[in-house]
Design a protein around this motif. Structure first.
Motif, PDB file in Angstrom:
ATOM      1  N   ASN A  98      39.738  48.539  37.098  1.00 46.99           N
ATOM      2  CA  ASN A  98      39.381  47.336  36.348  1.00 46.99           C
ATOM      3  C   ASN A  98      40.127  46.116  36.882  1.00 46.99           C
ATOM      4  O   ASN A  98      39.579  45.014  36.919  1.00 46.99           O
ATOM      5  CB  ASN A  98      39.650  47.531  34.864  1.00 46.99           C
ATOM      6  N   LYS A  99      41.375  46.294  37.311  1.00 46.33           N
ATOM      7  CA  LYS A  99      42.158  45.190  37.883  1.00 46.33           C
ATOM      8  C   LYS A  99      41.453  44.643  39.130  1.00 46.33           C
ATOM      9  O   LYS A  99      41.326  43.427  39.290  1.00 46.33           O
ATOM     10  CB  LYS A  99      43.560  45.689  38.238  1.00 46.33           C
ATOM     11  N   TYR A 100      40.992  45.531  39.989  1.00 47.91           N
ATOM     12  CA  TYR A 100      40.300  45.084  41.198  1.00 47.91           C
ATOM     13  C   TYR A 100      38.918  44.507  40.875  1.00 47.91           C
ATOM     14  O   TYR A 100      38.456  43.587  41.540  1.00 47.91           O
ATOM     15  CB  TYR A 100      40.206  46.216  42.222  1.00 47.91           C
ATOM     16  N   ARG A 101      38.274  45.023  39.833  1.00 52.43           N
ATOM     17  CA  ARG A 101      36.988  44.455  39.400  1.00 52.43           C
ATOM     18  C   ARG A 101      37.196  43.014  38.928  1.00 52.43           C
ATOM     19  O   ARG A 101      36.443  42.115  39.307  1.00 52.43           O
ATOM     20  CB  ARG A 101      36.383  45.297  38.274  1.00 52.43           C
ATOM     21  N   VAL A 102      38.240  42.795  38.137  1.00 55.33           N
ATOM     22  CA  VAL A 102      38.552  41.443  37.654  1.00 55.33           C
ATOM     23  C   VAL A 102      38.895  40.532  38.824  1.00 55.33           C
ATOM     24  O   VAL A 102      38.491  39.361  38.857  1.00 55.33           O
ATOM     25  CB  VAL A 102      39.696  41.489  36.610  1.00 55.33           C
ATOM     26  N   LEU A 103      39.610  41.046  39.813  1.00 48.96           N
ATOM     27  CA  LEU A 103      39.933  40.259  41.004  1.00 48.96           C
ATOM     28  C   LEU A 103      38.657  39.821  41.732  1.00 48.96           C
ATOM     29  O   LEU A 103      38.546  38.664  42.152  1.00 48.96           O
ATOM     30  CB  LEU A 103      40.831  41.068  41.945  1.00 48.96           C
ATOM     31  N   LEU A 104      37.684  40.710  41.836  1.00 52.53           N
ATOM     32  CA  LEU A 104      36.412  40.357  42.467  1.00 52.53           C
ATOM     33  C   LEU A 104      35.645  39.324  41.639  1.00 52.53           C
ATOM     34  O   LEU A 104      35.056  38.393  42.193  1.00 52.53           O
ATOM     35  CB  LEU A 104      35.551  41.605  42.675  1.00 52.53           C
ATOM     36  N   VAL A 105      35.660  39.477  40.333  1.00 49.89           N
ATOM     37  CA  VAL A 105      34.985  38.506  39.455  1.00 49.89           C
ATOM     38  C   VAL A 105      35.623  37.132  39.602  1.00 49.89           C
ATOM     39  O   VAL A 105      34.930  36.119  39.742  1.00 49.89           O
ATOM     40  CB  VAL A 105      35.024  38.972  37.974  1.00 49.89           C
ATOM     41  N   GLU A 106      36.941  37.080  39.578  1.00 49.37           N
ATOM     42  CA  GLU A 106      37.654  35.805  39.722  1.00 49.37           C
ATOM     43  C   GLU A 106      37.396  35.184  41.090  1.00 49.37           C
ATOM     44  O   GLU A 106      37.237  33.961  41.203  1.00 49.37           O
ATOM     45  CB  GLU A 106      39.159  35.997  39.504  1.00 49.37           C
ATOM     46  N   HIS A 107      37.342  35.995  42.119  1.00 49.29           N
ATOM     47  CA  HIS A 107      37.063  35.474  43.458  1.00 49.29           C
ATOM     48  C   HIS A 107      35.642  34.920  43.528  1.00 49.29           C
ATOM     49  O   HIS A 107      35.408  33.892  44.169  1.00 49.29           O
ATOM     50  CB  HIS A 107      37.273  36.559  44.519  1.00 49.29           C
ATOM     51  N   ASN A 108      34.698  35.581  42.853  1.00 51.55           N
ATOM     52  CA  ASN A 108      33.326  35.064  42.802  1.00 51.55           C
ATOM     53  C   ASN A 108      33.284  33.711  42.104  1.00 51.55           C
ATOM     54  O   ASN A 108      32.579  32.801  42.547  1.00 51.55           O
ATOM     55  CB  ASN A 108      32.392  36.044  42.093  1.00 51.55           C
ATOM     56  N   LYS A 109      34.027  33.569  41.011  1.00 46.48           N
ATOM     57  CA  LYS A 109      34.086  32.276  40.306  1.00 46.48           C
ATOM     58  C   LYS A 109      34.684  31.206  41.203  1.00 46.48           C
ATOM     59  O   LYS A 109      34.201  30.074  41.254  1.00 46.48           O
ATOM     60  CB  LYS A 109      34.916  32.401  39.023  1.00 46.48           C
ATOM     61  N   PHE A 110      35.748  31.555  41.913  1.00 40.55           N
ATOM     62  CA  PHE A 110      36.388  30.610  42.824  1.00 40.55           C
ATOM     63  C   PHE A 110      35.419  30.176  43.921  1.00 40.55           C
ATOM     64  O   PHE A 110      35.352  28.999  44.267  1.00 40.55           O
ATOM     65  CB  PHE A 110      37.645  31.239  43.432  1.00 40.55           C
ATOM     66  N   ARG A 111      34.673  31.139  44.472  1.00 40.99           N
ATOM     67  CA  ARG A 111      33.701  30.807  45.526  1.00 40.99           C
ATOM     68  C   ARG A 111      32.600  29.903  44.991  1.00 40.99           C
ATOM     69  O   ARG A 111      32.153  28.992  45.676  1.00 40.99           O
ATOM     70  CB  ARG A 111      33.091  32.075  46.126  1.00 40.99           C
ATOM     71  N   GLU A 112      32.144  30.147  43.754  1.00 41.52           N
ATOM     72  CA  GLU A 112      31.107  29.295  43.160  1.00 41.52           C
ATOM     73  C   GLU A 112      31.616  27.867  42.989  1.00 41.52           C
ATOM     74  O   GLU A 112      30.912  26.905  43.293  1.00 41.52           O
ATOM     75  CB  GLU A 112      30.663  29.861  41.813  1.00 41.52           C
TER      76      GLU A 112
END
Length: 161
Positions: free
Chosen positions: A136-150
């Motif tokens: 879940n920690k790595y899933r959240v990291l991917l979600v946050e990175h997607n938000k940053f990229r957007e």
């Protein structure tokens, strides 16, 4: 249905066992859902396992084997994705805890004396929860990175205009 059970298993015990099995299945389904959601955040070319294959974790007996496959393939998928995104993380994220979980789960399904099985169950529960938290920690990291990229993409588009 209780007529088929040995005399030592009362209907109350049978009901308790059914409730326990239902709870275990629900936990496996939630765990598989977390893995499937994590895999959906990974680019197709980086996936070593399809998100739909995570649901095999909820199949009793087959999941003894599938825990090992999911651990290996999820780790490889995360490695590929983090490398492509240039996100610095530990090598082989989740592999250690996943393998510990898989091995203790395998050992729990071998007929051993009750004392060992109870001890293994407690150890497996710790490894399982830790593994789930890491995923879940790595899933959240991917979600946050997607938000940053957007946000980054939007600001770049404004600068170009």
């Amino acid at each position: 249905m209780t007529d088929l059970l040995p005399k030592t298993i009362t209907p109350e015990i049978f009901q308790f066992l059914l409730i326990g099995a239902g709870i275990q299945l629900l936990v496996w389904l939630l765990f598989a859902w977390t893995i499937a959601r994590t895999l959906r955040l990974i680019a197709k070319e980086n996936q070593c396992i399809l998100p739909s294959q995570a649901w095999f974790l909820a199949m009793p007996f087959f999941n003894i084997y599938w825990n090992f496959e999911v651990t290996r393939r999820l780790t490889d998928s995360l490695n590929n994705e983090f490398f492509d995104r240039k996100i610095p993380v530990d090598d082989n994220p989740t592999r250690k805890w996943g393998m510990l979980n898989a091995w203790t789960f395998l050992l729990m399904n071998i007929p051993l004396p009750s004392v060992f099985l109870v001890s293994l169950r407690v150890v497996n529960l710790v490894y399982f929860v830790t593994y789930w938290i890491k995923i879940n920690k790595y899933r959240v990291l991917l979600v946050e990175h997607n938000k940053f990229r957007e946000i980054n993409d939007i600001s770049e588009n404004k600068e170009e205009s």
